[in-house]
Design an enzyme around this catalytic site. Structure first.
Site, PDB file in Angstrom:
ATOM      1  N   ASP A  65     -10.826  -6.577  22.080  1.00 12.18           N
ATOM      2  CA  ASP A  65      -9.816  -6.481  23.137  1.00 12.18           C
ATOM      3  C   ASP A  65     -10.381  -5.862  24.405  1.00 12.18           C
ATOM      4  O   ASP A  65     -10.098  -6.323  25.513  1.00 12.18           O
ATOM      5  CB  ASP A  65      -8.618  -5.655  22.650  1.00 12.18           C
ATOM      6  CG  ASP A  65      -7.554  -5.527  23.724  1.00 12.18           C
ATOM      7  OD1 ASP A  65      -7.043  -6.568  24.183  1.00 12.18           O
ATOM      8  OD2 ASP A  65      -7.243  -4.388  24.119  1.00 12.18           O
ATOM      9  N   CYS A 120       0.846  -1.200   0.000  1.00 13.89           N
ATOM     10  CA  CYS A 120       0.000   0.000   0.000  1.00 13.89           C
ATOM     11  C   CYS A 120       0.878   1.246   0.000  1.00 13.89           C
ATOM     12  O   CYS A 120       1.901   1.301   0.670  1.00 13.89           O
ATOM     13  CB  CYS A 120      -0.900   0.031   1.236  1.00 13.89           C
ATOM     14  SG  CYS A 120      -2.323  -1.034   1.117  1.00 13.89           S
ATOM     15  N   HIS A 121       0.418   2.253  -0.724  1.00 14.77           N
ATOM     16  CA  HIS A 121       1.116   3.534  -0.756  1.00 14.77           C
ATOM     17  C   HIS A 121       0.771   4.341   0.494  1.00 14.77           C
ATOM     18  O   HIS A 121      -0.376   4.309   0.943  1.00 14.77           O
ATOM     19  CB  HIS A 121       0.686   4.343  -1.987  1.00 14.77           C
ATOM     20  CG  HIS A 121       1.112   3.743  -3.275  1.00 14.77           C
ATOM     21  ND1 HIS A 121       0.394   2.748  -3.899  1.00 14.77           N
ATOM     22  CD2 HIS A 121       2.179   3.987  -4.061  1.00 14.77           C
ATOM     23  CE1 HIS A 121       1.011   2.398  -5.016  1.00 14.77           C
ATOM     24  NE2 HIS A 121       2.090   3.134  -5.141  1.00 14.77           N
ATOM     25  N   MET A 160      -8.277   0.229   1.080  1.00 14.91           N
ATOM     26  CA  MET A 160      -7.565  -0.487   2.144  1.00 14.91           C
ATOM     27  C   MET A 160      -7.585   0.284   3.456  1.00 14.91           C
ATOM     28  O   MET A 160      -7.668  -0.313   4.529  1.00 14.91           O
ATOM     29  CB  MET A 160      -6.120  -0.785   1.717  1.00 14.91           C
ATOM     30  CG  MET A 160      -6.016  -1.755   0.547  1.00 14.91           C
ATOM     31  SD  MET A 160      -6.955  -3.282   0.776  1.00 14.91           S
ATOM     32  CE  MET A 160      -6.195  -3.941   2.238  1.00 14.91           C
ATOM     33  N   GLU A 161      -7.558   1.609   3.387  1.00 13.63           N
ATOM     34  CA  GLU A 161      -7.607   2.417   4.599  1.00 13.63           C
ATOM     35  C   GLU A 161      -8.969   2.268   5.289  1.00 13.63           C
ATOM     36  O   GLU A 161      -9.035   2.138   6.516  1.00 13.63           O
ATOM     37  CB  GLU A 161      -7.307   3.878   4.264  1.00 13.63           C
ATOM     38  CG  GLU A 161      -5.848   4.153   3.956  1.00 13.63           C
ATOM     39  CD  GLU A 161      -5.330   3.605   2.618  1.00 13.63           C
ATOM     40  OE1 GLU A 161      -4.108   3.574   2.435  1.00 13.63           O
ATOM     41  OE2 GLU A 161      -6.150   3.199   1.758  1.00 13.63           O
TER      42      GLU A 161
END
Length: 163
Positions: free
Chosen positions: A128, A76-77, A113-114
């Site tokens: 969590d 990824c950039h 992707m972000e």
């Protein structure tokens, strides 16, 4: 099926050169969910989880993750994101929490992707923060919902994610 752009002609991993692409506004929206026991959702909503405000921490974690996507996904950039939003919606029917992230950039490559990373890490953070009371939680249905901008134009998921 189109050619895979992250492989060199000899089949090796290769980061795509986007320098020749036009700079456009690009937006991506992703969503997912975490399913839990009803009592676990009630604990999250009460604000009394031992680790703190589940919703606030998950939102910040998702935003931070989107900004670090290039550190997590090898090809990824790094992007100068102009906007990231992470919305969390309690769903008593699941029971669980729906997570939706939107990422925006003025750039030469997309932000799918972000957005996906933001949703994934927000869900992991919820897990969590609540795992001490419910280790059986399930993270599900993380998917791209829509994207706009760039050479390929707009795309929208053709059907709703499974219930």
């Amino acid at each position: 099926m189109p050619d895979l752009t992250h492989l060199s002609p000899s089949g090796e991993a290769d980061m795509v050169d986007v320098s020749g692409k036009a700079t456009t506004e690009r937006v991506a929206v992703a969503e997912g969910r975490i399913v839990m026991q009803r009592a676990t959702l009630e604990l999250a909503l009460s604000g009394n989880a031992k680790k703190g405000d589940v919703f606030a921490v998950a939102r910040i974690a998702g935003i931070m993750a989107a900004k670090k996507t290039h550190d997590l996904i090898p090809l990824c950039h790094p992007l100068a994101l102009t906007k990231i939003s992470v919305d969390l919606e309690p769903d008593p029917v699941l029971p669980g929490i729906l997570v939706r992230a939107s990422a925006k950039v003025l750039g030469q490559t997309g932000v799918e992707m972000e957005a996906l990373t933001a949703v994934s890490v927000a869900c992991l953070t919820i897990y969590d923060m609540l795992k001490a009371v419910d280790r059986g939680m399930r993270i599900e249905a993380i998917a791209l919902v829509e994207k706009t901008g760039g050479k390929s134009g707009a795309w929208t998921r053709g059907r709703a994610l499974p219930a």
